[in-house]
Every structure is written in C-alpha cells, then in structure tokens.
Design a protein around this motif. Structure first.
Motif, PDB file in Angstrom:
ATOM      1  N   ARG A 173      26.537 103.547  58.072  1.00  0.00           N
ATOM      2  CA  ARG A 173      26.075 102.432  57.253  1.00  0.00           C
ATOM      3  C   ARG A 173      24.585 102.158  57.496  1.00  0.00           C
ATOM      4  O   ARG A 173      23.841 101.835  56.573  1.00  0.00           O
ATOM      5  CB  ARG A 173      26.909 101.193  57.567  1.00  0.00           C
TER       6      ARG A 173
ATOM      7  N   THR B  15      21.908 101.848  54.579  1.00  0.00           N
ATOM      8  CA  THR B  15      21.227 100.563  54.406  1.00  0.00           C
ATOM      9  C   THR B  15      19.721 100.804  54.399  1.00  0.00           C
ATOM     10  O   THR B  15      18.992 100.239  53.581  1.00  0.00           O
ATOM     11  CB  THR B  15      21.619  99.584  55.530  1.00  0.00           C
TER      12      THR B  15
ATOM     13  N   SER C 112      30.469  99.391  51.584  1.00  0.00           N
ATOM     14  CA  SER C 112      30.729 100.316  52.689  1.00  0.00           C
ATOM     15  C   SER C 112      29.595 101.340  52.738  1.00  0.00           C
ATOM     16  O   SER C 112      28.777 101.423  51.809  1.00  0.00           O
ATOM     17  CB  SER C 112      32.065 101.028  52.477  1.00  0.00           C
ATOM     18  N   ALA C 113      29.571 102.135  53.781  1.00  0.00           N
ATOM     19  CA  ALA C 113      28.562 103.193  53.884  1.00  0.00           C
ATOM     20  C   ALA C 113      28.673 104.154  52.701  1.00  0.00           C
ATOM     21  O   ALA C 113      27.667 104.551  52.107  1.00  0.00           O
ATOM     22  CB  ALA C 113      28.712 103.945  55.203  1.00  0.00           C
TER      23      ALA C 113
END
Length: 155
Positions: A12, A16, A40-41
């Motif tokens: 993640r 991000t 989610s990732a």
C-alpha cells in the motif's frame, strides 16, 4: 529476489506514493472518488495504472481512445460529463438530475435532485465546477432554467 521485489511493489505504501506522485504531476488534479484510506493496495494500483495508461495513449494518438455507445432510457434534455470522464450528469425535462457511472457495465442512474416541474414547460441544464482543493473527487453542480418558448435564461 524476484518474489521479494514483487511483494514490495504491491504494498500500500508504494501505491500511495505513486498516487501522490501522479496527482503532483498533473495541472488538472484528478483525485480519487473516495479518500485513499478506503482503497486497498490493489485498488490504488489499478487507479494509478489506468490513469497512467490513458495518459500514455492520449500522448501517442489524437484519436478517440475509448468509446462507449449506450442508450439512456430517460427523457433527458442536457448532458454534462464531469471532468475525469467517469460520471455523466443528465438533466430531465422535469428538472431532476441523474448521475450515471460510466464504469458501471449496467449504467444505472442515481437521482441527484428530484423533479421540479411537473408541466415540463421549462428546459433545465447543468454546469459542473470541480473543487480542486478537495482530496477526493468533489464537484459543485448548478442547474439552471431556460424558458424554451422565449429562449431566455432564468437564474
């Protein structure tokens, strides 16, 4: 080594960072529809990858990259595509505004504003303004009237 690199690339934190980098590169900031904490990732990876891929295609060709033919079942009068291309707003003759998610295969509509004019004598249109200060996709919508018989705008 390859498995470790693959595992790290799917975290993640990596996606991000990629999301933040993507937003920083853009003059027009196309933020996600929800706070990134809700993704989610894998969802962040998909979000970033789709947009980077689209950017790359637009840089290569001047032709329409993606086209979708559909038939809206409602008696709409005016359409407005929200910048970013996912959401389509339709004003109906009764003054209501519907929202269509163009990523939804069924293209179901959501009522944003209820009907206003039972006689259908006025024509409603819509304008969208993106809130660029918001970390998520947020826009302001203004509907306005046009008297069809007099062809004048009423605010």
């Amino acid at each position: 080594v390859c498995k470790q690199l693959n595992d790290v690339s799917r975290t993640r934190a990596v996606w991000t960072s990629q999301y933040q980098s993507y937003l920083a590169e853009k003059e027009f900031r196309l933020a996600a529809e929800e706070p990134i904490d809700h993704y989610s990732a894998a969802e962040l990876e998909s979000w970033v990858s789709q947009r980077r891929s689209a950017d790359q295609e637009w840089g290569i060709t001047k032709h329409l990259v993606r086209e979708r033919a559909t038939s809206l079942n409602d008696d709409w009068y005016a359409l407005s595509l929200v910048p970013g291309g996912r959401w389509l707003l339709a004003t109906l003759r009764d003054g209501s505004v519907l929202c269509y998610d163009l990523e939804d295969p069924e293209m179901r509509s959501i009522v944003l504003t209820p009907p206003r004019d039972q006689n259908n004598e006025l024509i409603y249109s819509v304008t969208v303004d993106i809130d660029r200060s918001s970390p998520t996709l947020r826009f302001f919508m203004v509907t306005y009237l046009m008297d069809y018989l007099r062809k004048s705008y009423v605010f």
